[in-house]
Design a protein around this motif. Structure first.
Motif, PDB file in Angstrom:
ATOM      1  N   CYS A  21      -7.618 -24.494 -26.114  1.00  0.00           N
ATOM      2  CA  CYS A  21      -7.778 -23.218 -26.807  1.00  0.00           C
ATOM      3  C   CYS A  21      -6.780 -22.190 -26.300  1.00  0.00           C
ATOM      4  O   CYS A  21      -6.240 -21.406 -27.073  1.00  0.00           O
ATOM      5  CB  CYS A  21      -9.200 -22.676 -26.635  1.00  0.00           C
ATOM      6  SG  CYS A  21     -10.437 -23.650 -27.499  1.00  0.00           S
ATOM      7  N   ARG A  24      -3.384 -22.818 -27.777  1.00  0.00           N
ATOM      8  CA  ARG A  24      -3.339 -22.610 -29.218  1.00  0.00           C
ATOM      9  C   ARG A  24      -2.905 -21.196 -29.556  1.00  0.00           C
ATOM     10  O   ARG A  24      -2.246 -20.952 -30.547  1.00  0.00           O
ATOM     11  CB  ARG A  24      -4.717 -22.904 -29.847  1.00  0.00           C
ATOM     12  CG  ARG A  24      -4.868 -22.507 -31.286  1.00  0.00           C
ATOM     13  CD  ARG A  24      -3.929 -23.294 -32.189  1.00  0.00           C
ATOM     14  NE  ARG A  24      -4.015 -22.807 -33.546  1.00  0.00           N
ATOM     15  CZ  ARG A  24      -3.026 -22.238 -34.202  1.00  0.00           C
ATOM     16  NH1 ARG A  24      -1.868 -22.083 -33.637  1.00  0.00           N
ATOM     17  NH2 ARG A  24      -3.177 -21.830 -35.435  1.00  0.00           N
ATOM     18  N   ASN A  25      -3.255 -20.222 -28.710  1.00  0.00           N
ATOM     19  CA  ASN A  25      -2.916 -18.841 -28.994  1.00  0.00           C
ATOM     20  C   ASN A  25      -1.466 -18.515 -28.681  1.00  0.00           C
ATOM     21  O   ASN A  25      -1.001 -17.439 -29.010  1.00  0.00           O
ATOM     22  CB  ASN A  25      -3.842 -17.903 -28.228  1.00  0.00           C
ATOM     23  CG  ASN A  25      -5.258 -17.971 -28.763  1.00  0.00           C
ATOM     24  OD1 ASN A  25      -5.460 -18.245 -29.933  1.00  0.00           O
ATOM     25  ND2 ASN A  25      -6.232 -17.734 -27.904  1.00  0.00           N
ATOM     26  N   GLU A  69       5.168 -18.840 -37.244  1.00  0.00           N
ATOM     27  CA  GLU A  69       3.760 -18.608 -36.907  1.00  0.00           C
ATOM     28  C   GLU A  69       2.869 -18.818 -38.118  1.00  0.00           C
ATOM     29  O   GLU A  69       1.785 -19.389 -38.005  1.00  0.00           O
ATOM     30  CB  GLU A  69       3.581 -17.195 -36.354  1.00  0.00           C
ATOM     31  CG  GLU A  69       4.161 -17.024 -34.973  1.00  0.00           C
ATOM     32  CD  GLU A  69       4.099 -15.590 -34.475  1.00  0.00           C
ATOM     33  OE1 GLU A  69       3.596 -14.714 -35.223  1.00  0.00           O
ATOM     34  OE2 GLU A  69       4.555 -15.342 -33.352  1.00  0.00           O
ATOM     35  N   ALA A  72       2.488 -22.563 -38.661  1.00  0.00           N
ATOM     36  CA  ALA A  72       1.577 -23.158 -37.677  1.00  0.00           C
ATOM     37  C   ALA A  72       0.130 -22.807 -38.000  1.00  0.00           C
ATOM     38  O   ALA A  72      -0.757 -23.670 -37.917  1.00  0.00           O
ATOM     39  CB  ALA A  72       1.942 -22.675 -36.272  1.00  0.00           C
ATOM     40  N   ASP A  73      -0.125 -21.572 -38.379  1.00  0.00           N
ATOM     41  CA  ASP A  73      -1.486 -21.166 -38.746  1.00  0.00           C
ATOM     42  C   ASP A  73      -1.963 -21.909 -39.989  1.00  0.00           C
ATOM     43  O   ASP A  73      -3.115 -22.337 -40.070  1.00  0.00           O
ATOM     44  CB  ASP A  73      -1.560 -19.663 -38.993  1.00  0.00           C
ATOM     45  CG  ASP A  73      -1.424 -18.857 -37.716  1.00  0.00           C
ATOM     46  OD1 ASP A  73      -1.611 -19.439 -36.627  1.00  0.00           O
ATOM     47  OD2 ASP A  73      -1.129 -17.655 -37.811  1.00  0.00           O
ATOM     48  N   ARG A  74      -1.076 -22.075 -40.960  1.00  0.00           N
ATOM     49  CA  ARG A  74      -1.438 -22.781 -42.192  1.00  0.00           C
ATOM     50  C   ARG A  74      -1.755 -24.251 -41.908  1.00  0.00           C
ATOM     51  O   ARG A  74      -2.714 -24.803 -42.428  1.00  0.00           O
ATOM     52  CB  ARG A  74      -0.299 -22.659 -43.212  1.00  0.00           C
ATOM     53  CG  ARG A  74      -0.653 -23.189 -44.584  1.00  0.00           C
ATOM     54  CD  ARG A  74       0.393 -22.860 -45.653  1.00  0.00           C
ATOM     55  NE  ARG A  74       1.765 -23.026 -45.222  1.00  0.00           N
ATOM     56  CZ  ARG A  74       2.637 -22.018 -45.038  1.00  0.00           C
ATOM     57  NH1 ARG A  74       2.276 -20.787 -45.242  1.00  0.00           N
ATOM     58  NH2 ARG A  74       3.870 -22.272 -44.659  1.00  0.00           N
ATOM     59  N   ARG A  75      -0.954 -24.881 -41.044  1.00  0.00           N
ATOM     60  CA  ARG A  75      -1.225 -26.282 -40.677  1.00  0.00           C
ATOM     61  C   ARG A  75      -2.567 -26.417 -39.975  1.00  0.00           C
ATOM     62  O   ARG A  75      -3.321 -27.358 -40.229  1.00  0.00           O
ATOM     63  CB  ARG A  75      -0.121 -26.804 -39.757  1.00  0.00           C
ATOM     64  CG  ARG A  75       1.116 -27.193 -40.491  1.00  0.00           C
ATOM     65  CD  ARG A  75       2.061 -27.948 -39.568  1.00  0.00           C
ATOM     66  NE  ARG A  75       3.412 -27.636 -39.951  1.00  0.00           N
ATOM     67  CZ  ARG A  75       4.344 -27.160 -39.145  1.00  0.00           C
ATOM     68  NH1 ARG A  75       4.077 -26.973 -37.880  1.00  0.00           N
ATOM     69  NH2 ARG A  75       5.537 -26.911 -39.583  1.00  0.00           N
ATOM     70  N   GLN A  76      -2.867 -25.485 -39.091  1.00  0.00           N
ATOM     71  CA  GLN A  76      -4.136 -25.532 -38.378  1.00  0.00           C
ATOM     72  C   GLN A  76      -5.301 -25.358 -39.345  1.00  0.00           C
ATOM     73  O   GLN A  76      -6.305 -26.054 -39.254  1.00  0.00           O
ATOM     74  CB  GLN A  76      -4.168 -24.444 -37.300  1.00  0.00           C
ATOM     75  CG  GLN A  76      -5.376 -24.486 -36.415  1.00  0.00           C
ATOM     76  CD  GLN A  76      -5.375 -25.668 -35.478  1.00  0.00           C
ATOM     77  OE1 GLN A  76      -4.326 -26.214 -35.156  1.00  0.00           O
ATOM     78  NE2 GLN A  76      -6.541 -26.076 -35.040  1.00  0.00           N
ATOM     79  N   ARG A  77      -5.165 -24.420 -40.277  1.00  0.00           N
ATOM     80  CA  ARG A  77      -6.227 -24.187 -41.259  1.00  0.00           C
ATOM     81  C   ARG A  77      -6.405 -25.412 -42.162  1.00  0.00           C
ATOM     82  O   ARG A  77      -7.524 -25.838 -42.445  1.00  0.00           O
ATOM     83  CB  ARG A  77      -5.890 -22.956 -42.105  1.00  0.00           C
ATOM     84  CG  ARG A  77      -6.997 -22.574 -43.066  1.00  0.00           C
ATOM     85  CD  ARG A  77      -6.600 -21.433 -43.973  1.00  0.00           C
ATOM     86  NE  ARG A  77      -5.508 -21.832 -44.842  1.00  0.00           N
ATOM     87  CZ  ARG A  77      -4.309 -21.235 -44.880  1.00  0.00           C
ATOM     88  NH1 ARG A  77      -4.047 -20.221 -44.093  1.00  0.00           N
ATOM     89  NH2 ARG A  77      -3.377 -21.668 -45.702  1.00  0.00           N
ATOM     90  N   LEU A  79      -5.711 -28.505 -41.446  1.00  0.00           N
ATOM     91  CA  LEU A  79      -6.337 -29.574 -40.676  1.00  0.00           C
ATOM     92  C   LEU A  79      -7.841 -29.366 -40.574  1.00  0.00           C
ATOM     93  O   LEU A  79      -8.625 -30.308 -40.743  1.00  0.00           O
ATOM     94  CB  LEU A  79      -5.718 -29.659 -39.282  1.00  0.00           C
ATOM     95  CG  LEU A  79      -6.343 -30.678 -38.338  1.00  0.00           C
ATOM     96  CD1 LEU A  79      -6.161 -32.087 -38.878  1.00  0.00           C
ATOM     97  CD2 LEU A  79      -5.738 -30.545 -36.951  1.00  0.00           C
ATOM     98  N   GLY A  80      -8.252 -28.129 -40.322  1.00  0.00           N
ATOM     99  CA  GLY A  80      -9.685 -27.832 -40.253  1.00  0.00           C
ATOM    100  C   GLY A  80     -10.390 -28.103 -41.565  1.00  0.00           C
ATOM    101  O   GLY A  80     -11.486 -28.674 -41.590  1.00  0.00           O
TER     102      GLY A  80
END
Length: 90
Positions: A21, A24-25, A69, A72-77, A79-80
């Motif tokens: 975590c 991740r930030n 950024e 990266a945020d879009r990829r994380q979202r 994936l979730g």
């Protein structure tokens, strides 16, 4: 003895989760690089700070960083969302 090893395993899992975590930030360092924006935009002292070329370079680097950024945020979202929609697949 058995409880001690179970507690140790639990503490290790918690530490690894917190470390993930924390990392991740951090912003994506690969997108623009770890270079100093000021040094890159001055091109080794050839371009003075405050000149139109320097200002344009700084703006371009800011845009590149923001786009990285956002990706990266879009990829994380994504994936979730995939994990929520496909709970049976690894």
């Amino acid at each position: 003895m058995r409880q001690t090893s179970a507690r140790l395993a639990l503490v290790l899992m918690a530490a690894l989760s917190l470390a993930a975590c924390a990392s991740r930030n951090a912003g994506p360092a690969v997108a623009v690089g770890n270079d100093d924006d000021d040094a890159v935009c001055q091109a080794g002292g050839k371009v003075p700070a405050g000149s139109p070329e320097y200002v344009a370079c700084r703006k371009d680097r800011d845009v590149q960083r923001q786009r990285a950024e956002a990706r990266a945020d879009r990829r994380q979202r994504d994936l979730g969302e995939y994990m929520l929609n496909h709970p049976n697949r690894p």
